[in-house]
Design a protein around this motif. Structure first.
Motif, PDB file in Angstrom:
ATOM      1  N   PHE A  19      -7.747  15.388 -11.209  1.00  0.00           N
ATOM      2  CA  PHE A  19      -7.175  15.560 -12.583  1.00  0.00           C
ATOM      3  C   PHE A  19      -5.518  15.376 -12.143  1.00  0.00           C
ATOM      4  O   PHE A  19      -4.601  15.896 -12.774  1.00  0.00           O
ATOM      5  N   GLY A  20      -5.315  14.677 -11.188  1.00  0.00           N
ATOM      6  CA  GLY A  20      -3.962  13.886 -10.761  1.00  0.00           C
ATOM      7  C   GLY A  20      -3.634  12.890 -11.679  1.00  0.00           C
ATOM      8  O   GLY A  20      -4.057  12.711 -12.812  1.00  0.00           O
ATOM      9  N   ASN A  21      -2.635  12.169 -11.313  1.00  0.00           N
ATOM     10  CA  ASN A  21      -2.148  10.934 -12.000  1.00  0.00           C
ATOM     11  C   ASN A  21      -3.217  10.052 -12.676  1.00  0.00           C
ATOM     12  O   ASN A  21      -3.332   9.687 -13.684  1.00  0.00           O
ATOM     13  N   VAL A  22      -4.201   9.670 -11.753  1.00  0.00           N
ATOM     14  CA  VAL A  22      -5.214   8.886 -12.102  1.00  0.00           C
ATOM     15  C   VAL A  22      -6.325   9.295 -13.075  1.00  0.00           C
ATOM     16  O   VAL A  22      -6.565   8.835 -14.121  1.00  0.00           O
TER      17      VAL A  22
ATOM     18  N   ASP B 138       1.262   7.460  -3.290  1.00  0.00           N
ATOM     19  CA  ASP B 138      -0.115   8.013  -3.122  1.00  0.00           C
ATOM     20  C   ASP B 138      -0.237   9.058  -3.357  1.00  0.00           C
ATOM     21  O   ASP B 138       0.729  10.079  -3.749  1.00  0.00           O
ATOM     22  N   VAL B 139      -1.184   9.896  -2.772  1.00  0.00           N
ATOM     23  CA  VAL B 139      -1.297  11.259  -3.031  1.00  0.00           C
ATOM     24  C   VAL B 139      -0.100  11.984  -2.281  1.00  0.00           C
ATOM     25  O   VAL B 139       0.042  11.427  -1.123  1.00  0.00           O
TER      26      VAL B 139
ATOM     27  N   GLY C 224       0.951  -1.200   0.021  1.00  0.00           N
ATOM     28  CA  GLY C 224       0.091   0.041   0.048  1.00  0.00           C
ATOM     29  C   GLY C 224       1.079   1.451   0.044  1.00  0.00           C
ATOM     30  O   GLY C 224       2.110   1.236   0.259  1.00  0.00           O
ATOM     31  N   GLY C 225       0.339   2.473  -0.480  1.00  0.00           N
ATOM     32  CA  GLY C 225       0.944   3.609  -0.748  1.00  0.00           C
ATOM     33  C   GLY C 225       1.252   4.251   0.489  1.00  0.00           C
ATOM     34  O   GLY C 225       0.939   3.908   1.768  1.00  0.00           O
ATOM     35  N   VAL C 226       2.069   5.476   0.480  1.00  0.00           N
ATOM     36  CA  VAL C 226       2.052   6.339   1.579  1.00  0.00           C
ATOM     37  C   VAL C 226       1.763   7.910   1.057  1.00  0.00           C
ATOM     38  O   VAL C 226       1.984   8.221  -0.045  1.00  0.00           O
ATOM     39  N   ARG C 227       0.907   8.356   1.833  1.00  0.00           N
ATOM     40  CA  ARG C 227       0.292   9.693   1.490  1.00  0.00           C
ATOM     41  C   ARG C 227       0.696  10.766   2.450  1.00  0.00           C
ATOM     42  O   ARG C 227       0.734  10.715   3.715  1.00  0.00           O
ATOM     43  N   PHE C 228       1.278  11.831   1.693  1.00  0.00           N
ATOM     44  CA  PHE C 228       1.567  12.909   2.484  1.00  0.00           C
ATOM     45  C   PHE C 228       0.455  14.048   1.990  1.00  0.00           C
ATOM     46  O   PHE C 228       0.426  14.495   0.815  1.00  0.00           O
TER      47      PHE C 228
END
Length: 423
Positions: A226-229, A153-154, A78-82
């Motif tokens: 409208f980010g990466n995804v 992640d974000v 799983g990702g890491v979100r900042f």
């Protein structure tokens, strides 16, 4: 619904949404319901303090988290979100959704997630590096290629993953590329990873549209986030001939009846950092975005965006969940009554974790595949997963979300049952 003392009582929190989704699948699990509490309790939750010396010499403290929800089927993933709004409860929910996502795709992973409550845009590049390295050191005793594998992640990206990999490697005394995925390609990253999540949204969207009789070339599409995804999925649908009529990000909302020129918008975004001020479309109010007429909606921002009110107002036939947990449970019920098909996040946005799996495998073997091979394998896995879930939904007469949870929870709880309890 939960005895956990450190979660809120808010009905629309991310963790409450996850628990409600679990409750809905219990009637379809048979004898495995004996083990269902496994799904309601994270295996491990770590809270860390991150003291950071700022460029001006002052010291600030940031709070970080790493949650491992379930490891029955393999190491955590799983990702890491900042992000300034990160909380332990949110990270718990995201880790749980990763457990479901890995299982429904039949990947040999459990679910995990991490985060730091910080706005990375307010940090210099050196401050961001120091924050990342300290956070990695603080969670270093519970991550590793066979324990828990973080990813972007974000608010994080390939550079952040490179710092995490280097920090972990320095601490263990050996270069360990497999400790994270989403790294730069020259450091053991995989081709195709950057666009994988958006591509997965497109692949499952095309398959779902065909199932319900939608001709994509005649479709009007709205993208929230409208980010990466969101940007990648918008670009792929645009290339297939769909009209992208509405787009929203943190800076504003755009609408153009004839369709937005996506290549031009992507150029604008690269130059200006957001879609704000784009002159080739009408700027509309935030809430007006949800009231426009379109066939396909792609929520690709944060959790809890499709509320009951918005679900009641939507005009679309198909929702493709590019974000994690964008639809509240009560809104889900409204969408079902209105016969709006929802391809749930645990399938729809699973392209990222699938290519992360490919990266992890390639790092172990030090043998890397071409981008064409990556995309072919990704498309095959995503399509197979969607078909299995669709067939399950039809056999049980339930939504695709409940069917996805049925498929995933059977796999997770069977692993829990067969492994037994220790000691």
């Amino acid at each position: 619904m939960t005895a956990l003392s450190y979660v809120s009582d808010e009905a629309d929190s991310a963790w409450a949404t996850y628990l409600a989704q679990v409750e809905r699948v219990l009637p379809y699990l048979g004898d495995l319901t004996r083990w269902a509490d496994t799904l309601r309790h994270p295996k491990r939750a770590l809270i860390v303090d991150i003291p950071l010396e700022m460029d001006d010499g002052s010291v600030r403290h940031f709070e970080g988290y790493r949650v491992q929800h379930n490891l029955s089927r393999g190491p955590g993933k799983g990702g890491v979100r900042f992000h300034p709004d990160v909380t332990l409860e949110e990270v718990m929910a995201l880790s749980a959704w990763m457990t479901i996502k890995s299982a429904v795709l039949n990947l040999p992973f459990g679910g995990a997630k991490g985060g730091v409550r910080v706005d990375p845009r307010e940090l210099s590049i050196k401050e961001l590096e120091r924050l990342t390295r300290r956070y990695t050191s603080e969670i270093g005793n519970i991550i590793g290629p066979q324990q828990d594998i973080p990813a972007p992640d974000v608010g994080t990206n390939a550079q952040v993953m490179a710092w995490m990999m280097d920090t972990y490697s320095m601490n263990v005394g050996a270069t360990t590329t497999g400790v994270v995925t989403g790294k730069p390609v020259h450091l053991g990253g995989s081709l195709g990873r950057v666009k994988a999540t958006g591509r997965g949204v497109f692949v499952t969207g095309m398959a779902a549209a065909q199932r319900i009789g939608l001709e994509v070339k005649a479709c009007r599409v709205a993208v929230q986030g409208f980010g990466n995804v969101g940007s990648v999925s918008a670009e792929l649908f645009y290339q297939r001939g769909a009209k992208i009529v509405a787009i929203q990000d943190h800076s504003g909302s755009l609408y153009r009846e004839e369709g937005i020129d996506i290549p031009a918008l992507l150029t604008w975004q690269r130059e200006h950092g957001s879609i704000a001020g784009f002159t080739q479309a009408e700027n509309i109010r935030h809430e007006a975005f949800w009231l426009k007429s379109f066939d396909i909606l792609i929520p690709a921002a944060l959790e809890g965006q499709i509320t009951e009110a918005r679900a009641s107002a939507l005009s679309c036939k198909l929702v493709l969940e590019g974000a994690n947990g964008p639809t509240l449970p009560a809104a889900d019920d409204i969408l079902r009554k209105r016969q709006i098909t929802v391809v749930p996040d645990v399938i729809c946005n699973a392209g990222g974790v699938t290519v992360s799996y490919f990266e992890w495998v390639q790092d172990f073997s030090s043998f890397f595949w071409t981008e064409e091979e990556i995309n072919q394998r990704l498309d095959s896995i995503m399509n197979d997963a969607l078909i299995a879930v669709w067939n399950k939904a039809e056999s049980l007469n339930v939504t695709l979300r409940t069917a996805a949870y049925a498929v995933a929870c059977e796999r997770i709880l069977m692993a829990r049952k067969d492994r037994g309890l220790y000691p």
